[in-house]
Design a protein around this motif. Structure first.
Motif, PDB file in Angstrom:
ATOM      1  N   GLY A  24       0.795  -1.215   0.000  1.00  0.00           N
ATOM      2  CA  GLY A  24       0.000   0.000   0.000  1.00  0.00           C
ATOM      3  C   GLY A  24       0.834   1.275   0.000  1.00  0.00           C
ATOM      4  O   GLY A  24       0.285   2.376   0.023  1.00  0.00           O
ATOM      5  N   ILE A  25       2.155   1.139  -0.038  1.00  0.00           N
ATOM      6  CA  ILE A  25       3.059   2.291  -0.007  1.00  0.00           C
ATOM      7  C   ILE A  25       3.839   2.349  -1.317  1.00  0.00           C
ATOM      8  O   ILE A  25       4.302   1.328  -1.822  1.00  0.00           O
ATOM      9  CB  ILE A  25       4.025   2.190   1.196  1.00  0.00           C
ATOM     10  CG1 ILE A  25       3.233   2.176   2.509  1.00  0.00           C
ATOM     11  CG2 ILE A  25       5.028   3.338   1.182  1.00  0.00           C
ATOM     12  CD1 ILE A  25       4.076   1.933   3.741  1.00  0.00           C
ATOM     13  N   ASP A  26       3.981   3.533  -1.847  1.00  0.00           N
ATOM     14  CA  ASP A  26       4.740   3.745  -3.084  1.00  0.00           C
ATOM     15  C   ASP A  26       6.134   3.120  -2.932  1.00  0.00           C
ATOM     16  O   ASP A  26       6.837   3.402  -1.958  1.00  0.00           O
ATOM     17  CB  ASP A  26       4.856   5.250  -3.321  1.00  0.00           C
ATOM     18  CG  ASP A  26       5.563   5.614  -4.617  1.00  0.00           C
ATOM     19  OD1 ASP A  26       6.415   4.839  -5.107  1.00  0.00           O
ATOM     20  OD2 ASP A  26       5.263   6.706  -5.136  1.00  0.00           O
ATOM     21  N   PRO A  27       6.552   2.277  -3.890  1.00  0.00           N
ATOM     22  CA  PRO A  27       7.864   1.633  -3.785  1.00  0.00           C
ATOM     23  C   PRO A  27       9.035   2.623  -3.817  1.00  0.00           C
ATOM     24  O   PRO A  27      10.148   2.269  -3.445  1.00  0.00           O
ATOM     25  CB  PRO A  27       7.911   0.661  -4.961  1.00  0.00           C
ATOM     26  CG  PRO A  27       6.803   1.056  -5.856  1.00  0.00           C
ATOM     27  CD  PRO A  27       5.808   1.818  -5.053  1.00  0.00           C
ATOM     28  N   ASP A  28       8.794   3.856  -4.251  1.00  0.00           N
ATOM     29  CA  ASP A  28       9.841   4.873  -4.175  1.00  0.00           C
ATOM     30  C   ASP A  28      10.026   5.365  -2.742  1.00  0.00           C
ATOM     31  O   ASP A  28      11.026   5.990  -2.415  1.00  0.00           O
ATOM     32  CB  ASP A  28       9.510   6.066  -5.080  1.00  0.00           C
ATOM     33  CG  ASP A  28       9.639   5.718  -6.563  1.00  0.00           C
ATOM     34  OD1 ASP A  28      10.367   4.756  -6.894  1.00  0.00           O
ATOM     35  OD2 ASP A  28       9.000   6.400  -7.377  1.00  0.00           O
ATOM     36  N   VAL A  29       9.039   5.077  -1.886  1.00  0.00           N
ATOM     37  CA  VAL A  29       9.076   5.485  -0.482  1.00  0.00           C
ATOM     38  C   VAL A  29       9.556   4.328   0.400  1.00  0.00           C
ATOM     39  O   VAL A  29      10.356   4.520   1.310  1.00  0.00           O
ATOM     40  CB  VAL A  29       7.687   5.978  -0.017  1.00  0.00           C
ATOM     41  CG1 VAL A  29       7.677   6.274   1.478  1.00  0.00           C
ATOM     42  CG2 VAL A  29       7.258   7.191  -0.823  1.00  0.00           C
ATOM     43  N   LEU A  30       9.063   3.109   0.108  1.00  0.00           N
ATOM     44  CA  LEU A  30       9.405   1.931   0.909  1.00  0.00           C
ATOM     45  C   LEU A  30       9.393   0.685   0.040  1.00  0.00           C
ATOM     46  O   LEU A  30       8.423   0.439  -0.677  1.00  0.00           O
ATOM     47  CB  LEU A  30       8.399   1.748   2.056  1.00  0.00           C
ATOM     48  CG  LEU A  30       8.715   0.616   3.032  1.00  0.00           C
ATOM     49  CD1 LEU A  30       9.814   1.048   4.011  1.00  0.00           C
ATOM     50  CD2 LEU A  30       7.469   0.205   3.806  1.00  0.00           C
ATOM     51  N   GLU A  31      10.466  -0.071   0.112  1.00  0.00           N
ATOM     52  CA  GLU A  31      10.554  -1.343  -0.602  1.00  0.00           C
ATOM     53  C   GLU A  31      10.531  -2.479   0.406  1.00  0.00           C
ATOM     54  O   GLU A  31      11.103  -2.362   1.486  1.00  0.00           O
ATOM     55  CB  GLU A  31      11.860  -1.435  -1.402  1.00  0.00           C
ATOM     56  CG  GLU A  31      11.935  -0.491  -2.567  1.00  0.00           C
ATOM     57  CD  GLU A  31      13.251  -0.638  -3.322  1.00  0.00           C
ATOM     58  OE1 GLU A  31      13.944  -1.679  -3.166  1.00  0.00           O
ATOM     59  OE2 GLU A  31      13.597   0.290  -4.049  1.00  0.00           O
ATOM     60  N   ALA A  32       9.885  -3.571   0.031  1.00  0.00           N
ATOM     61  CA  ALA A  32       9.835  -4.769   0.878  1.00  0.00           C
ATOM     62  C   ALA A  32      10.458  -5.926   0.113  1.00  0.00           C
ATOM     63  O   ALA A  32      10.194  -6.117  -1.075  1.00  0.00           O
ATOM     64  CB  ALA A  32       8.393  -5.091   1.244  1.00  0.00           C
ATOM     65  N   ASP A  33      11.282  -6.690   0.818  1.00  0.00           N
ATOM     66  CA  ASP A  33      11.949  -7.825   0.202  1.00  0.00           C
ATOM     67  C   ASP A  33      12.023  -8.969   1.209  1.00  0.00           C
ATOM     68  O   ASP A  33      12.448  -8.762   2.351  1.00  0.00           O
ATOM     69  CB  ASP A  33      13.365  -7.410  -0.220  1.00  0.00           C
ATOM     70  CG  ASP A  33      14.106  -8.525  -0.921  1.00  0.00           C
ATOM     71  OD1 ASP A  33      13.533  -9.158  -1.829  1.00  0.00           O
ATOM     72  OD2 ASP A  33      15.270  -8.775  -0.549  1.00  0.00           O
ATOM     73  N   VAL A  34      11.583 -10.152   0.779  1.00  0.00           N
ATOM     74  CA  VAL A  34      11.670 -11.333   1.635  1.00  0.00           C
ATOM     75  C   VAL A  34      12.739 -12.257   1.072  1.00  0.00           C
ATOM     76  O   VAL A  34      12.725 -12.578  -0.115  1.00  0.00           O
ATOM     77  CB  VAL A  34      10.320 -12.091   1.713  1.00  0.00           C
ATOM     78  CG1 VAL A  34      10.480 -13.377   2.503  1.00  0.00           C
ATOM     79  CG2 VAL A  34       9.249 -11.233   2.320  1.00  0.00           C
ATOM     80  N   THR A  35      13.664 -12.633   1.934  1.00  0.00           N
ATOM     81  CA  THR A  35      14.698 -13.594   1.577  1.00  0.00           C
ATOM     82  C   THR A  35      14.728 -14.632   2.682  1.00  0.00           C
ATOM     83  O   THR A  35      15.147 -14.337   3.807  1.00  0.00           O
ATOM     84  CB  THR A  35      16.076 -12.900   1.465  1.00  0.00           C
ATOM     85  OG1 THR A  35      15.962 -11.799   0.578  1.00  0.00           O
ATOM     86  CG2 THR A  35      17.130 -13.851   0.968  1.00  0.00           C
ATOM     87  N   GLY A  36      14.233 -15.824   2.372  1.00  0.00           N
ATOM     88  CA  GLY A  36      14.220 -16.884   3.377  1.00  0.00           C
ATOM     89  C   GLY A  36      13.409 -16.487   4.590  1.00  0.00           C
ATOM     90  O   GLY A  36      12.228 -16.191   4.492  1.00  0.00           O
ATOM     91  N   ASP A  37      14.054 -16.430   5.729  1.00  0.00           N
ATOM     92  CA  ASP A  37      13.393 -16.120   7.002  1.00  0.00           C
ATOM     93  C   ASP A  37      13.484 -14.651   7.388  1.00  0.00           C
ATOM     94  O   ASP A  37      13.318 -14.302   8.550  1.00  0.00           O
ATOM     95  CB  ASP A  37      14.021 -16.947   8.128  1.00  0.00           C
ATOM     96  CG  ASP A  37      13.546 -18.381   8.115  1.00  0.00           C
ATOM     97  OD1 ASP A  37      12.597 -18.703   7.388  1.00  0.00           O
ATOM     98  OD2 ASP A  37      14.128 -19.192   8.857  1.00  0.00           O
ATOM     99  N   MET A  38      13.744 -13.775   6.409  1.00  0.00           N
ATOM    100  CA  MET A  38      13.936 -12.365   6.735  1.00  0.00           C
ATOM    101  C   MET A  38      13.133 -11.472   5.789  1.00  0.00           C
ATOM    102  O   MET A  38      13.161 -11.658   4.577  1.00  0.00           O
ATOM    103  CB  MET A  38      15.421 -12.001   6.643  1.00  0.00           C
ATOM    104  CG  MET A  38      15.713 -10.588   7.046  1.00  0.00           C
ATOM    105  SD  MET A  38      17.487 -10.250   7.253  1.00  0.00           S
ATOM    106  CE  MET A  38      18.149 -10.727   5.687  1.00  0.00           C
TER     107      MET A  38
END
Length: 110
Positions: A24-38
């Motif tokens: 729900g947040i502009d990716p230029d403001v906040l990016e989310a990345d999942v790698t394994g357990d993080m």
């Protein structure tokens, strides 16, 4: 201690809910990345909030606001609470960190 299958189910739900909030947040403001357990939430300032599993003790760990907090799941309330008894709740704490690093409201879907 809770069994591994239950813990995995809870972790998957945590990550899914947090990723939905990040969507729900502009990716230029906040990016989310999942790698394994993080799960890493990175603001445009390059500041981060990191949510990580602590499988051996069945906790979630959050790094943000210059601290690391461990959260344990409470079956009775269905919430993740900090393990030092400070009254912190996982989802609220992550939302505060995201607001601090990005200025954006981290709103979880209902």
């Amino acid at each position: 201690m809770m069994d591994e299958a239950r813990y995995n189910q809870l972790v998957a739900a945590v990550f899914k809910r947090m990723l939905s909030a990040a969507d729900g947040i502009d990716p230029d403001v906040l990016e989310a990345d999942v790698t394994g357990d993080m799960l890493t939430l990175t603001a445009s300032s390059r500041e981060k909030c990191i949510v990580n599993t602590q499988r051996a003790v069945r906790q979630m760990w959050v790094a943000g606001k210059s601290q690391g907090i461990h959260f344990s799941y409470e079956e009775g309330t269905g919430t993740w609470k900090d393990d030092k008894g400070r009254g912190l709740e996982l989802f609220s704490f992550v939302a505060e960190v995201v607001r601090d690093i990005s200025g954006a409201d981290f709103t979880y879907p209902s």
